[in-house]
Design an enzyme around this catalytic site. Structure first.
Site, PDB file in Angstrom:
ATOM      1  N   THR A  12       0.830  -1.195   0.000  1.00 52.56           N
ATOM      2  CA  THR A  12       0.000   0.000   0.000  1.00 52.56           C
ATOM      3  C   THR A  12       0.871   1.255   0.000  1.00 52.56           C
ATOM      4  OG1 THR A  12      -0.144   0.069   2.428  1.00 52.56           O
ATOM      5  CG2 THR A  12      -1.840  -1.197   1.252  1.00 52.56           C
ATOM      6  N   GLY A  13       0.298   2.336  -0.500  1.00 51.29           N
ATOM      7  CA  GLY A  13       1.062   3.579  -0.561  1.00 51.29           C
ATOM      8  C   GLY A  13       2.285   3.476  -1.431  1.00 51.29           C
ATOM      9  N   THR A  15       2.999   4.431  -4.621  1.00 52.74           N
ATOM     10  CA  THR A  15       3.095   5.229  -5.847  1.00 52.74           C
ATOM     11  C   THR A  15       4.367   6.060  -5.918  1.00 52.74           C
ATOM     12  OG1 THR A  15       1.776   6.988  -4.824  1.00 52.74           O
ATOM     13  CG2 THR A  15       0.595   5.321  -6.129  1.00 52.74           C
ATOM     14  N   GLY A  17       8.517   6.873  -3.751  1.00 50.51           N
ATOM     15  CA  GLY A  17       9.421   6.690  -2.627  1.00 50.51           C
ATOM     16  C   GLY A  17       9.808   5.253  -2.335  1.00 50.51           C
ATOM     17  N   SER A 137       8.487   4.573  11.785  1.00 49.48           N
ATOM     18  CA  SER A 137       9.300   5.781  11.608  1.00 49.48           C
ATOM     19  C   SER A 137      10.182   5.964  12.824  1.00 49.48           C
ATOM     20  CB  SER A 137       8.411   7.020  11.444  1.00 49.48           C
ATOM     21  OG  SER A 137       9.192   8.204  11.487  1.00 49.48           O
ATOM     22  N   TYR A 150       2.628  12.667  14.600  1.00 50.28           N
ATOM     23  CA  TYR A 150       3.105  11.660  13.653  1.00 50.28           C
ATOM     24  C   TYR A 150       3.845  10.544  14.380  1.00 50.28           C
ATOM     25  CZ  TYR A 150       5.852   9.615   9.842  1.00 50.28           C
ATOM     26  OH  TYR A 150       6.436   8.740   8.955  1.00 50.28           O
TER      27      TYR A 150
END
Length: 244
Positions: A12-13, A15, A17, A137, A150
């Site tokens: 997922t995610g 698109t 990087g 992260s 975050y």
């Protein structure tokens, strides 16, 4: 012979990087990869860039109906999943005293809630012995000013992994967290000004950000049998930032 020959992976995610670099590497190593992202044009562009053995699905990982559609597509085209990289995530700075409800809700809706339901909705399709990992992260490991929301939304992921290892032990499905540090991605470029970028690079021992391909190679390790004895771990890939 590739490390993922015959495997089906969902990222997922993916698109841009790190996750896009991972999708390209997974395909090179023999997998068929399903990629998702919020914007159809970005999904189509990423799929065209990968070029083969890829299916792009427009899906917002914070939207449970979109997640259903993603895994319905996987089921229809391939029937099962061997690898899930739940990488969709986002964040923006906000100093204590100035944080808005909208900032908090957006971060937790995607990073914490979206990741949980991505994994949960994939489970019915998962082959026993598969690999699940999530993008954390190193903001959750250090006290970077203005990044508390975050950081907190990412800090839940190792807790998920530790519990899910126990819950999935009978199916021999591994669950880990891939925790990068500062990586030169389009998202990072969009939220960092030059001064902040320089501050981040100053705490990296080699004094430069990571490259998406460096994270992709670790993702391949977690996806493949090379990491067969790695389970319930947070693997930090930040060039040594958190240890000095």
């Amino acid at each position: 012979m590739g490390k993922l020959d015959g495997k089906v992976a969902v990222i997922t995610g993916a698109t841009s990087g790190m996750a896009l670099a991972g999708a390209k590497l997974f395909v090179d190593e023999g997998a068929h990869v399903f990629i998702s992202g919020r914007r159809k044009d970005a999904v189509d562009e990423a799929a065209e860039l990968i070029g083969r053995n890829v299916t792009g699905v427009q899906a917002d990982s914070a939207d449970l109906d979109d997640l259903d559609r993603l895994f319905e597509t996987v089921e229809r085209e391939k029937g099962a999943v061997d690898v899930l990289w739940a990488s969709a995530g986002a964040g923006e700075p906000g100093r204590l005293g100035e944080i808005t409800e909208e900032q908090f809700d957006a971060a937790f809706s995607l990073n914490a809630r979206g990741t949980l339901f991505t994994v949960q909705k994939a489970l019915r399709l998962f082959n026993d012995g598969g690999s699940i990992f999530m993008t954390g992260s190193n903001a959750s490991l250090r006290g970077y000013p203005e990044w508390s929301v975050y950081a907190a939304s990412k800090a839940v992921l190792p807790a998920y992994a530790r519990v899910w290892v126990s819950e999935l032990r009978d199916r021999k499905i591994r669950v880990n967290v891939l925790t990068p540090g500062q990586v030169a991605t389009p998202m990072m470029g969009a939220v960092l000004d030059e001064q902040t970028k320089a501050q981040f690079e100053s705490v990296i021992p080699r004094r430069e950000m990571g490259r998406p391909e460096e994270i992709a190679s670790v993702a391949l390790f977690l996806a493949s049998d090379d990491s067969s004895y790695v389970n319930g771990m947070e693997l930090v890939v930040d060039g040594g930032t958190t240890v000095i």
